[in-house]
Design a protein around this motif. Sequence first.
Motif, PDB file in Angstrom:
ATOM      1  N   PRO A  26       0.818  -1.218   0.000  1.00 14.22           N
ATOM      2  CA  PRO A  26       0.000   0.000   0.000  1.00 14.22           C
ATOM      3  C   PRO A  26       0.849   1.262   0.000  1.00 14.22           C
ATOM      4  CG  PRO A  26       0.034  -0.972   2.184  1.00 14.22           C
ATOM      5  CD  PRO A  26       0.729  -1.952   1.257  1.00 14.22           C
ATOM      6  N   GLU A  27       0.460   2.193  -0.844  1.00  9.09           N
ATOM      7  CA  GLU A  27       1.097   3.508  -0.902  1.00  9.09           C
ATOM      8  C   GLU A  27       2.605   3.416  -1.111  1.00  9.09           C
ATOM      9  OE1 GLU A  27       0.350   7.768   1.386  1.00  9.09           O
ATOM     10  OE2 GLU A  27      -0.612   5.953   2.095  1.00  9.09           O
ATOM     11  N   ARG A  28       3.024   2.493  -1.932  1.00  9.75           N
ATOM     12  CA  ARG A  28       4.445   2.325  -2.220  1.00  9.75           C
ATOM     13  C   ARG A  28       4.692   2.726  -3.669  1.00  9.75           C
ATOM     14  NH1 ARG A  28       7.757  -3.363  -2.064  1.00  9.75           N
ATOM     15  NH2 ARG A  28       9.858  -2.507  -2.107  1.00  9.75           N
ATOM     16  N   ARG A  29       5.671   3.642  -3.852  1.00  6.61           N
ATOM     17  CA  ARG A  29       5.935   4.143  -5.194  1.00  6.61           C
ATOM     18  C   ARG A  29       6.853   3.207  -5.971  1.00  6.61           C
ATOM     19  NH1 ARG A  29       7.977   9.794  -3.128  1.00  6.61           N
ATOM     20  NH2 ARG A  29       8.656   8.356  -1.526  1.00  6.61           N
ATOM     21  N   TYR A  30       6.640   3.161  -7.260  1.00 10.44           N
ATOM     22  CA  TYR A  30       7.476   2.313  -8.104  1.00 10.44           C
ATOM     23  C   TYR A  30       7.566   2.894  -9.499  1.00 10.44           C
ATOM     24  CZ  TYR A  30       3.041   0.489  -9.988  1.00 10.44           C
ATOM     25  OH  TYR A  30       1.804   0.371 -10.559  1.00 10.44           O
ATOM     26  N   TYR A  31       8.561   2.449 -10.218  1.00  7.05           N
ATOM     27  CA  TYR A  31       8.759   2.876 -11.601  1.00  7.05           C
ATOM     28  C   TYR A  31       8.468   1.702 -12.510  1.00  7.05           C
ATOM     29  CZ  TYR A  31      11.440   6.544  -9.275  1.00  7.05           C
ATOM     30  OH  TYR A  31      11.828   7.564  -8.453  1.00  7.05           O
ATOM     31  N   PRO A  56       5.602  -5.164   7.717  1.00  5.94           N
ATOM     32  CA  PRO A  56       4.281  -5.765   7.982  1.00  5.94           C
ATOM     33  C   PRO A  56       3.407  -4.867   8.846  1.00  5.94           C
ATOM     34  CG  PRO A  56       5.989  -7.422   8.184  1.00  5.94           C
ATOM     35  CD  PRO A  56       6.693  -6.089   8.008  1.00  5.94           C
ATOM     36  N   PHE A  57       4.034  -4.200   9.810  1.00  6.05           N
ATOM     37  CA  PHE A  57       3.261  -3.307  10.691  1.00  6.05           C
ATOM     38  C   PHE A  57       2.670  -2.143   9.912  1.00  6.05           C
ATOM     39  CE2 PHE A  57       3.220   0.656  13.133  1.00  6.05           C
ATOM     40  CZ  PHE A  57       2.256   0.346  14.075  1.00  6.05           C
ATOM     41  N   LEU A  58       3.516  -1.476   9.133  1.00  2.00           N
ATOM     42  CA  LEU A  58       3.060  -0.318   8.355  1.00  2.00           C
ATOM     43  C   LEU A  58       2.044  -0.754   7.302  1.00  2.00           C
ATOM     44  CD1 LEU A  58       3.382   2.682   7.928  1.00  2.00           C
ATOM     45  CD2 LEU A  58       5.229   2.208   6.318  1.00  2.00           C
ATOM     46  N   CYS A  59       2.285  -1.908   6.730  1.00  2.45           N
ATOM     47  CA  CYS A  59       1.374  -2.448   5.726  1.00  2.45           C
ATOM     48  C   CYS A  59      -0.022  -2.617   6.323  1.00  2.45           C
ATOM     49  CB  CYS A  59       1.912  -3.782   5.226  1.00  2.45           C
ATOM     50  SG  CYS A  59       1.034  -4.447   3.822  1.00  2.45           S
ATOM     51  N   ASP A  64      -5.563  -0.744   7.104  1.00  2.00           N
ATOM     52  CA  ASP A  64      -6.642  -0.445   8.039  1.00  2.00           C
ATOM     53  C   ASP A  64      -7.206   0.960   7.785  1.00  2.00           C
ATOM     54  OD1 ASP A  64      -6.447  -2.869   9.205  1.00  2.00           O
ATOM     55  OD2 ASP A  64      -5.382  -2.202  10.997  1.00  2.00           O
ATOM     56  N   LEU A  65      -6.293   1.912   7.578  1.00  3.89           N
ATOM     57  CA  LEU A  65      -6.716   3.290   7.303  1.00  3.89           C
ATOM     58  C   LEU A  65      -7.523   3.350   6.012  1.00  3.89           C
ATOM     59  CD1 LEU A  65      -3.464   5.232   8.199  1.00  3.89           C
ATOM     60  CD2 LEU A  65      -5.649   5.360   9.393  1.00  3.89           C
ATOM     61  N   ARG A  66      -7.053   2.608   5.026  1.00  3.35           N
ATOM     62  CA  ARG A  66      -7.713   2.600   3.731  1.00  3.35           C
ATOM     63  C   ARG A  66      -9.121   2.005   3.846  1.00  3.35           C
ATOM     64  NH1 ARG A  66      -5.624  -1.307  -1.059  1.00  3.35           N
ATOM     65  NH2 ARG A  66      -6.875  -0.552  -2.777  1.00  3.35           N
ATOM     66  N   ASN A  67      -9.240   0.917   4.600  1.00  3.56           N
ATOM     67  CA  ASN A  67     -10.524   0.256   4.740  1.00  3.56           C
ATOM     68  C   ASN A  67     -11.488   1.072   5.593  1.00  3.56           C
ATOM     69  OD1 ASN A  67      -9.618  -1.878   3.217  1.00  3.56           O
ATOM     70  ND2 ASN A  67      -8.918  -3.058   4.990  1.00  3.56           N
ATOM     71  N   ALA A  68     -10.934   1.904   6.489  1.00  5.59           N
ATOM     72  CA  ALA A  68     -11.772   2.697   7.380  1.00  5.59           C
ATOM     73  C   ALA A  68     -12.311   3.935   6.678  1.00  5.59           C
ATOM     74  CB  ALA A  68     -10.965   3.111   8.601  1.00  5.59           C
TER      75      ALA A  68
END
Length: 69
Positions: A26-31, A56-59, A64-68
């Motif tokens: 989640p919310e991880r940038r990539y090219y 894993p914790f941040l994930c 959770d924030l996204r689902n809320a």
Amino acid sequence: MGYEPAQLCDCGKKVPRWLSWSPDNPERRYYARVDAMVPTTGGCGFFKWHDAPTTPFLCQLLNDLRNAA
Ligand SMILES: [Zn+2]
């Protein structure tokens, strides 16, 4: 494409930067090349993460924030 410094792919072209929203990243940038998933167009399939792996914790927190929301 408005970021600096430019990330170049294997053929020397500037690669667009994207934001992942997959449950594992989640919310991880990539090219990635726009045509990375379409080999027939001649893309080199370049792919690279911009951010370090999500812990894993941040994930869990981000999901959770996204689902809320
Ligand atoms: Zn390329």
